[in-house]
Write a protein that holds these residues in place. Structure first.
Motif, PDB file in Angstrom:
ATOM      1  N   ASN A 188       0.806  -1.221   0.000  1.00  0.00           N
ATOM      2  CA  ASN A 188       0.000   0.000   0.000  1.00  0.00           C
ATOM      3  C   ASN A 188       0.840   1.272   0.000  1.00  0.00           C
ATOM      4  OD1 ASN A 188      -2.372  -1.521   0.060  1.00  0.00           O
ATOM      5  ND2 ASN A 188      -2.334  -1.649   2.290  1.00  0.00           N
ATOM      6  N   LYS A 189       2.018   1.238   0.631  1.00  0.00           N
ATOM      7  CA  LYS A 189       2.870   2.421   0.722  1.00  0.00           C
ATOM      8  C   LYS A 189       4.214   2.127   0.052  1.00  0.00           C
ATOM      9  CE  LYS A 189      -0.158   4.339   3.620  1.00  0.00           C
ATOM     10  NZ  LYS A 189      -1.165   3.255   3.701  1.00  0.00           N
ATOM     11  N   ASP A 190       4.811   3.150  -0.559  1.00  0.00           N
ATOM     12  CA  ASP A 190       6.086   2.946  -1.261  1.00  0.00           C
ATOM     13  C   ASP A 190       7.240   2.703  -0.296  1.00  0.00           C
ATOM     14  OD1 ASP A 190       5.082   3.195  -3.866  1.00  0.00           O
ATOM     15  OD2 ASP A 190       5.095   5.386  -3.716  1.00  0.00           O
ATOM     16  N   PHE A 191       7.246   3.409   0.830  1.00  0.00           N
ATOM     17  CA  PHE A 191       8.292   3.233   1.842  1.00  0.00           C
ATOM     18  C   PHE A 191       7.632   3.194   3.216  1.00  0.00           C
ATOM     19  CE2 PHE A 191      10.417   5.280  -1.689  1.00  0.00           C
ATOM     20  CZ  PHE A 191      11.660   4.668  -1.748  1.00  0.00           C
ATOM     21  N   SER A 192       8.100   2.304   4.065  1.00  0.00           N
ATOM     22  CA  SER A 192       7.645   2.287   5.451  1.00  0.00           C
ATOM     23  C   SER A 192       8.819   1.875   6.323  1.00  0.00           C
ATOM     24  CB  SER A 192       6.472   1.321   5.646  1.00  0.00           C
ATOM     25  OG  SER A 192       6.805   0.018   5.221  1.00  0.00           O
ATOM     26  N   VAL A 193       9.100   2.697   7.335  1.00  0.00           N
ATOM     27  CA  VAL A 193      10.244   2.448   8.206  1.00  0.00           C
ATOM     28  C   VAL A 193       9.923   2.986   9.600  1.00  0.00           C
ATOM     29  CG1 VAL A 193      11.350   4.590   7.435  1.00  0.00           C
ATOM     30  CG2 VAL A 193      12.743   2.794   8.476  1.00  0.00           C
ATOM     31  N   ASP A 194      10.317   2.215  10.626  1.00  0.00           N
ATOM     32  CA  ASP A 194      10.016   2.589  12.006  1.00  0.00           C
ATOM     33  C   ASP A 194       8.508   2.851  12.129  1.00  0.00           C
ATOM     34  OD1 ASP A 194      12.706   2.276  12.538  1.00  0.00           O
ATOM     35  OD2 ASP A 194      13.172   4.398  12.279  1.00  0.00           O
ATOM     36  N   ASN A 195       8.106   4.063  12.442  1.00  0.00           N
ATOM     37  CA  ASN A 195       6.670   4.328  12.608  1.00  0.00           C
ATOM     38  C   ASN A 195       6.160   5.362  11.608  1.00  0.00           C
ATOM     39  OD1 ASN A 195       8.035   6.482  13.637  1.00  0.00           O
ATOM     40  ND2 ASN A 195       6.750   6.728  15.462  1.00  0.00           N
ATOM     41  N   VAL A 196       6.814   5.456  10.446  1.00  0.00           N
ATOM     42  CA  VAL A 196       6.406   6.447   9.448  1.00  0.00           C
ATOM     43  C   VAL A 196       6.377   5.800   8.065  1.00  0.00           C
ATOM     44  CG1 VAL A 196       8.771   7.255   9.005  1.00  0.00           C
ATOM     45  CG2 VAL A 196       6.843   8.817   8.646  1.00  0.00           C
ATOM     46  N   TRP A 197       5.537   6.342   7.191  1.00  0.00           N
ATOM     47  CA  TRP A 197       5.437   5.823   5.826  1.00  0.00           C
ATOM     48  C   TRP A 197       5.501   6.974   4.830  1.00  0.00           C
ATOM     49  CZ3 TRP A 197       1.347   7.927   3.225  1.00  0.00           C
ATOM     50  CH2 TRP A 197       0.274   8.409   3.989  1.00  0.00           C
ATOM     51  N   TYR A 198       5.822   6.627   3.575  1.00  0.00           N
ATOM     52  CA  TYR A 198       5.947   7.615   2.504  1.00  0.00           C
ATOM     53  C   TYR A 198       5.315   7.044   1.234  1.00  0.00           C
ATOM     54  CZ  TYR A 198       9.702   9.242   5.605  1.00  0.00           C
ATOM     55  OH  TYR A 198      10.437   9.652   6.696  1.00  0.00           O
ATOM     56  N   GLU A 199       4.529   7.866   0.574  1.00  0.00           N
ATOM     57  CA  GLU A 199       3.989   7.528  -0.745  1.00  0.00           C
ATOM     58  C   GLU A 199       4.589   8.519  -1.744  1.00  0.00           C
ATOM     59  OE1 GLU A 199       1.997   5.471  -3.638  1.00  0.00           O
ATOM     60  OE2 GLU A 199       2.203   4.934  -1.518  1.00  0.00           O
ATOM     61  N   VAL A 200       5.185   8.007  -2.819  1.00  0.00           N
ATOM     62  CA  VAL A 200       5.933   8.847  -3.759  1.00  0.00           C
ATOM     63  C   VAL A 200       5.218   8.885  -5.105  1.00  0.00           C
ATOM     64  CG1 VAL A 200       8.160   9.225  -4.894  1.00  0.00           C
ATOM     65  CG2 VAL A 200       8.087   8.208  -2.601  1.00  0.00           C
ATOM     66  N   LYS A 201       5.086  10.081  -5.652  1.00  0.00           N
ATOM     67  CA  LYS A 201       4.461  10.267  -6.959  1.00  0.00           C
ATOM     68  C   LYS A 201       5.392  11.086  -7.855  1.00  0.00           C
ATOM     69  CE  LYS A 201       0.491   8.335  -5.855  1.00  0.00           C
ATOM     70  NZ  LYS A 201       0.006   7.091  -6.497  1.00  0.00           N
ATOM     71  N   ALA A 202       5.399  10.758  -9.131  1.00  0.00           N
ATOM     72  CA  ALA A 202       6.126  11.541 -10.130  1.00  0.00           C
ATOM     73  C   ALA A 202       5.140  11.955 -11.207  1.00  0.00           C
ATOM     74  CB  ALA A 202       7.277  10.734 -10.737  1.00  0.00           C
ATOM     75  N   VAL A 203       5.022  13.268 -11.441  1.00  0.00           N
ATOM     76  CA  VAL A 203       4.070  13.786 -12.426  1.00  0.00           C
ATOM     77  C   VAL A 203       4.802  14.703 -13.400  1.00  0.00           C
ATOM     78  CG1 VAL A 203       2.144  13.635 -10.811  1.00  0.00           C
ATOM     79  CG2 VAL A 203       3.429  15.776 -11.001  1.00  0.00           C
ATOM     80  N   SER A 204       4.193  14.931 -14.525  1.00  0.00           N
ATOM     81  CA  SER A 204       4.786  15.819 -15.525  1.00  0.00           C
ATOM     82  C   SER A 204       4.788  17.255 -15.021  1.00  0.00           C
ATOM     83  CB  SER A 204       3.996  15.749 -16.833  1.00  0.00           C
ATOM     84  OG  SER A 204       4.051  14.453 -17.381  1.00  0.00           O
ATOM     85  N   ALA A 205       5.856  17.969 -15.336  1.00  0.00           N
ATOM     86  CA  ALA A 205       5.963  19.378 -14.938  1.00  0.00           C
ATOM     87  C   ALA A 205       4.779  20.149 -15.510  1.00  0.00           C
ATOM     88  CB  ALA A 205       7.274  19.957 -15.435  1.00  0.00           C
ATOM     89  N   HIS A 211      -2.477  11.437  -9.051  1.00  0.00           N
ATOM     90  CA  HIS A 211      -3.469  10.372  -9.075  1.00  0.00           C
ATOM     91  C   HIS A 211      -3.231   9.433  -7.894  1.00  0.00           C
ATOM     92  CE1 HIS A 211      -6.341   7.561 -10.801  1.00  0.00           C
ATOM     93  NE2 HIS A 211      -5.468   6.576 -10.611  1.00  0.00           N
ATOM     94  N   ILE A 212      -4.250   9.238  -7.085  1.00  0.00           N
ATOM     95  CA  ILE A 212      -4.193   8.279  -5.975  1.00  0.00           C
ATOM     96  C   ILE A 212      -4.955   7.042  -6.440  1.00  0.00           C
ATOM     97  CG2 ILE A 212      -4.619   7.906  -3.528  1.00  0.00           C
ATOM     98  CD1 ILE A 212      -2.716  10.254  -4.203  1.00  0.00           C
ATOM     99  N   SER A 213      -4.230   5.948  -6.614  1.00  0.00           N
ATOM    100  CA  SER A 213      -4.811   4.793  -7.303  1.00  0.00           C
ATOM    101  C   SER A 213      -5.562   3.830  -6.386  1.00  0.00           C
ATOM    102  CB  SER A 213      -3.711   4.023  -8.041  1.00  0.00           C
ATOM    103  OG  SER A 213      -2.710   3.601  -7.141  1.00  0.00           O
ATOM    104  N   SER A 214      -5.490   4.050  -5.080  1.00  0.00           N
ATOM    105  CA  SER A 214      -6.264   3.206  -4.169  1.00  0.00           C
ATOM    106  C   SER A 214      -6.496   3.949  -2.858  1.00  0.00           C
ATOM    107  CB  SER A 214      -5.543   1.882  -3.895  1.00  0.00           C
ATOM    108  OG  SER A 214      -4.407   2.095  -3.077  1.00  0.00           O
TER     109      SER A 214
END
Length: 327
Positions: A188-205, A211-214
Motif C-alpha cells: 500500500n505504501k512505497d516506503f515504510s520504516v520505524d513508525n512512518v510511511w511515505y507515498e511517492v508520486k512523479a508527475v509531468s511538470a 493520481h491516488i490509485s487506491s
C-alpha cells in the motif's frame, strides 16, 4: 628542513592511498576510451596484492579480468555479460566480458563496483570470493527484459529512486533504506520504516494534480508523507535524470552484497533491465515537495465509504494542499 610528525606522515600516507584508489577506480570508462587491441589488458585497482585488469578479450569484447591463486567455482554468465575461467601461468583467471557494447557505461559501473568489493583485501582467494559475490548481486540485472516499461512506469520508478537516493539513504543508511522500499512489492505504501510511511508520486511538470490509485495509498492511522516530484521530459542528449544512471548510482552506494542483491531484485520486479532504450527517457527535475498526511489532510479513508465499495481512485489538486507542505 621540514619536520614531519608521525600523525602528519600517516595523514599524508592515507591521502596518497585515497588518491591512488580514486585514480584506479573512478574512471574505468576513461581507461576503456584509451583504445585497446584484442587481448590487451591494463592493470587497475588500489590493492597491490590483487591482479585486476580491464581491457579487451580475445574476441575484442570489453572485459574485466581477475588473476590469482584460488580454487575456481562454477559461475554462469548472462545475455549481457559472459563469464570465462581458465588456467594461466600456474594461476587462474576470471574474465567478465561485455556482450552488448551499447551498455558500456553500465559495464564500467559494474567494473568499478567489482574493484570496490576488494578494497582492503590482500588475499587472492578472498578477493576471488568477494568478486564472485559482487557479480552475483549484479547478475539479476544482466537478464534484460528489452525495455518493456512504459513511460508512466519509468517516471514512477524514477520518482521512487530519487526519493530513495536523496531522502531515505541520507537519513536511514543504505541497508535500512532499501529494506524500507516496498513499492516494487505492490504494497500500500512505497516506503515504510520505524513508525512512518511515505507515498511517492512523479508527475509531468506543469501538472497540478496527482493520481491516488487506491484508498490504502494515503489511508493510515500513523502519520505519513506524500512526496511529489515534477519531471519535465527533455531530449535524449540532455544531461538530466535517467533511470539507468539512478540505478547505477544507488548500486554503487550499497556496499553490502545482500542488500545490493535485494535492490537489484526490487528493480527487476518493476521490469527494469539494462536496456539502452531507457536512455531515451531523460528528465529535468523541476520541483519536489513533501506533504504531511495526518488528521485533516484531504483523503478518502476506508472508514468513510460504504462497505460494498472495494476500489476507489481519485485526484488531489496540489495547489489546494499547500498548507500541508513540509517546510
Amino acid at each position: 628542513r621540514t619536520k614531519y610528525t608521525i600523525s602528519s606522515l600517516c595523514r599524508m600516507s592515507q591521502k596518497m592511498l585515497n588518491m591512488m584508489k580514486q585514480y584506479n577506480s573512478q574512471d574505468i570508462y576513461g581507461i576503456f576510451s584509451e583504445g585497446f587491441e584484442q587481448g590487451f589488458f591494463k592493470r587497475v585497482g588500489a590493492v597491490p596484492e590483487l591482479n585486476t585488469y580491464v581491457g579487451k578479450d580475445d574476441k575484442s569484447r570489453y572485459a574485466f579480468k581477475f588473476k590469482g591463486q584460488y580454487v575456481p567455482t562454477r559461475i554462469f554468465g548472462s545475455e549481457v555479460i559472459s563469464v570465462e575461467q581458465y588456467e594461466e601461468d600456474s594461476s587462474y583467471s576470471l574474465l567478465f566480458s561485455l556482450e552488448r557494447e551499447e551498455l558500456l557505461e553500465r559495464f564500467c559501473t559494474f567494473c568499478q563496483d567489482l574493484l570496490s568489493s576488494v578494497d582492503g583485501i590482500a588475499n587472492q582467494a578472498e578477493g576471488y570470493r568477494a568478486i564472485c559475490n559482487r557479480y552475483a548481486s549484479w547478475k539479476r540485472l544482466f537478464k534484460p527484459n528489452h525495455g518493456d516499461m512504459t513511460e508512466p512506469e519509468i517516471m514512477g520508478l524514477i520518482g521512487e529512486m530519487l526519493f530513495l537516493k536523496n531522502e531515505m539513504i541520507p537519513v536511514y543508511g543504505t541497508d535500512k533504506a532499501i529494506d524500507s522500499w516496498m513499492g516494487p512489492e505492490k504494497t500500500n505504501k512505497d516506503f515504510s520504516v520505524d513508525n512512518v510511511w511515505y507515498e511517492v508520486k512523479a508527475v509531468s511538470a506543469g501538472k497540478d494534480s496527482v493520481h491516488i490509485s487506491s484508498i490504502e495509498q494515503l489511508d493510515s492511522d500513523a502519520i505519513g508523507y506524500l512526496a511529489v516530484y515534477k519531471l519535465e521530459k527533455m531530449s535524449p542528449g540532455y544531461d538530466g535524470v535517467k533511470l539507468s544512471s539512478l540505478a547505477n548510482e544507488i548500486m554503487t552506494l550499497v556496499s553490502n552484497d545482500f542488500y545490493k542483491e535485494m535492490f537489484a531484485g526490487k528493480l527487476m520486479s518493476y521490469g527494469f533491465d539494462w536496456s539502452s532504450d531507457y536512455d531515451n527517457f531523460v528528465y529535468s527535475q523541476s520541483s519536489f515537495a513533501k506533504y504531511v498526511v495526518s488528521e485533516g489532510f484531504p483523503r478518502i479513508s476506508r472508514s468513510s465509504i460504504a462497505l460494498p465499495i472495494v476500489k476507489v481512485q481519485y485526484e488531489l489538486i496540489l495547489s489546494n494542499i499547500d498548507k500541508y507542505k513540509q517546510s
